[in-house]
Enzyme design. Sequence first.
Site, mmCIF file in Angstrom:
data_model
loop_
_atom_site.group_PDB
_atom_site.id
_atom_site.type_symbol
_atom_site.label_atom_id
_atom_site.label_comp_id
_atom_site.label_asym_id
_atom_site.label_seq_id
_atom_site.Cartn_x
_atom_site.Cartn_y
_atom_site.Cartn_z
ATOM 1 N N HIS A 53 7.955 -7.714 -3.521
ATOM 2 C CA HIS A 53 6.698 -8.039 -4.202
ATOM 3 C C HIS A 53 6.870 -9.294 -5.059
ATOM 4 O O HIS A 53 7.335 -9.223 -6.193
ATOM 5 C CB HIS A 53 6.251 -6.864 -5.079
ATOM 6 C CG HIS A 53 5.776 -5.680 -4.304
ATOM 7 N ND1 HIS A 53 4.472 -5.527 -3.889
ATOM 8 C CD2 HIS A 53 6.451 -4.599 -3.829
ATOM 9 C CE1 HIS A 53 4.352 -4.396 -3.211
ATOM 10 N NE2 HIS A 53 5.535 -3.816 -3.162
ATOM 11 N N GLY A 64 0.816 -1.201 0.000
ATOM 12 C CA GLY A 64 0.000 0.000 0.000
ATOM 13 C C GLY A 64 0.851 1.252 0.000
ATOM 14 O O GLY A 64 2.048 1.198 0.351
ATOM 15 N N GLU A 67 4.620 -10.912 -6.535
ATOM 16 C CA GLU A 67 3.634 -10.941 -7.613
ATOM 17 C C GLU A 67 4.112 -10.269 -8.890
ATOM 18 O O GLU A 67 3.559 -10.492 -9.977
ATOM 19 C CB GLU A 67 2.318 -10.289 -7.146
ATOM 20 C CG GLU A 67 2.372 -8.781 -6.949
ATOM 21 C CD GLU A 67 2.863 -8.344 -5.574
ATOM 22 O OE1 GLU A 67 2.605 -7.201 -5.182
ATOM 23 O OE2 GLU A 67 3.530 -9.153 -4.894
ATOM 24 N N CYS A 110 5.002 -6.473 1.648
ATOM 25 C CA CYS A 110 5.421 -5.074 1.776
ATOM 26 C C CYS A 110 4.701 -4.408 2.955
ATOM 27 O O CYS A 110 5.005 -4.700 4.106
ATOM 28 C CB CYS A 110 5.197 -4.329 0.464
ATOM 29 S SG CYS A 110 6.138 -2.779 0.352
ATOM 30 N N TYR A 111 3.741 -3.512 2.713
ATOM 31 C CA TYR A 111 3.008 -2.868 3.810
ATOM 32 C C TYR A 111 2.404 -3.912 4.747
ATOM 33 O O TYR A 111 2.449 -3.773 5.977
ATOM 34 C CB TYR A 111 1.916 -1.961 3.241
ATOM 35 C CG TYR A 111 1.072 -1.275 4.296
ATOM 36 C CD1 TYR A 111 1.397 -0.002 4.768
ATOM 37 C CD2 TYR A 111 -0.059 -1.914 4.828
ATOM 38 C CE1 TYR A 111 0.627 0.612 5.746
ATOM 39 C CE2 TYR A 111 -0.825 -1.295 5.809
ATOM 40 C CZ TYR A 111 -0.484 -0.033 6.261
ATOM 41 O OH TYR A 111 -1.246 0.577 7.230
ATOM 42 N N ASP A 131 -17.425 -10.368 -23.138
ATOM 43 C CA ASP A 131 -18.079 -10.561 -21.851
ATOM 44 C C ASP A 131 -19.546 -10.963 -21.995
ATOM 45 O O ASP A 131 -19.998 -11.955 -21.412
ATOM 46 C CB ASP A 131 -17.961 -9.296 -20.998
ATOM 47 C CG ASP A 131 -16.518 -8.858 -20.808
ATOM 48 O OD1 ASP A 131 -15.637 -9.725 -20.888
ATOM 49 O OD2 ASP A 131 -16.284 -7.666 -20.589
ATOM 50 N N LYS A 159 -10.466 -10.522 -17.598
ATOM 51 C CA LYS A 159 -10.786 -10.626 -19.027
ATOM 52 C C LYS A 159 -10.173 -11.866 -19.679
ATOM 53 O O LYS A 159 -10.846 -12.566 -20.452
ATOM 54 C CB LYS A 159 -10.312 -9.365 -19.766
ATOM 55 C CG LYS A 159 -10.521 -9.395 -21.272
ATOM 56 C CD LYS A 159 -11.987 -9.303 -21.658
ATOM 57 C CE LYS A 159 -12.493 -7.892 -21.474
ATOM 58 N NZ LYS A 159 -13.874 -7.732 -22.010
#
Length: 506
Positions: free
Chosen positions: A165, A52, A167, A79-80, A222, A362
Amino acid sequence: MHQTILIIDFGSQYTQLIARRVRELNVYCEIHPYNHLPAIGNHIKGIILSGGPSSVRDVDAPIIDTLALRKTLPLLGICYGAQLIALQAGGTVAPSKIREYGRANITVGQNILVNHVKANSQVWMSHADTITHIPPDFNVIASSADVKVAAYAIEGEQTFGFQFHPEVVHSEDGKEMLQNFLKVCGCNFDWTPGSFIDETITALKTQLADDKVLLGLSGGVDSSVAAALLSKAIGKNLTCVFVDNGLLRKGEFEQVLDAFKNFELQIIGVNAQQQFYNALSGITDPEAKRKAIGKTFIDVFDAESHKIQDVKWLAQGTIYPDVIESVSVKGPSATIKSHHNVGGLPENMKLKIVEPLKTLFKDEVRLIGKALGLPAELLDRHPFPGPGLGIRILGDITPDKVEILQQVDSIFINGLRKHNLYDKTWQAGCILLPVQSVGVMGDERTYEKCVALRAVTSTDGMTADWAHLPYDFLAGISNEIINNVKGVNRVVYDISSKPPATIEWE
């Protein structure tokens, strides 16, 4: 309910990437703001705390009780999140002496979370604070040259923290580390297109029973996948309505109706152009336009529903990015924009809402569509916003402006297809700007409109880079537009990425 990893969002720009990585590992997850947490049921197998922009040292820092969470489920702070766990356990977090941002290399110790992580593995750091002291029961399991506590594990618990991080793609073994955490959580790694289809069809049958459903079909990915799922669940109780709102691409109304001729779907085509133009008359504010378009869509569907006896549900192709971008960790006042599928619904709407794709990104929707057997020409189409050209015409909407933008857009999109660039871009379109500029045509001075071309590359639309289209191609498209579209004498190309910009201009 399917096994779920709960991701608690503290406002990080990377939160959606955490979700993408977890789902790539065939584990279902959901993102919830720290201040709007769901009830923790038996289906939740673990919790990840995101990074964050705040400092845990701030007086108004976003806070949750991590001590309570540690007693319930496996917990990973990133992290945060890692700093918050350490601080609340009695550790110390202080401003970094050297702000570590970007690539770093870590050495790892012995712990399940760093199993199969190679020596000197590269990770991505992005922090202004550092954990300078940890409690006695915290063990350091990774360090970098500048950060001693790059990762930790708590003795006797399934609680872990990463200062970096995992990710982000720049963290070479980040996916492996996340997979290790998911193993600790006891996940089955069975979140697949097939499992989603089976579970969703079963859930839809229960939710809808013998009720009739009206679906707004646009021909995009979609709504097409939503229609296929609902058709398998409720068959002839589904009626699809394709509305010409006067804001579609050139020839799109006819093309979409033709594309669905071979499907066993009940489709009604409705020309409501004038109704939308009337609703948009004089409106220039982007949010007001979105809401006016959304309300008019509902009005049209409501009118159509009265032509079909006993319709009780309105189906929408809402997907996860729509939901995420319309809910902020700071509350509704800090949302980026209202999405066409989640904003502008009137309080007295007579139809209930069903959204079979609202948990999917998506690219996941496309995988589901492929598994359902939908043709590539539908699944490979670029995303197109529900409000259509209404949010690509900056300022007020008029039929003349729509016609100009339709011609410009047709030249650009057809050009991308002709030069084999369409499939190399995630989304492309044109924006009609509310400015005029001086030009010269045939030795005469002109003062006409300017259009911007927009093309981006992306995986799921949450982040995007501007597409590096060849200069010769852009030059050719610019000439073709100016020579063939009356009223346009200038073409520019948008080279902004998301973030900080969004893909659409409004």
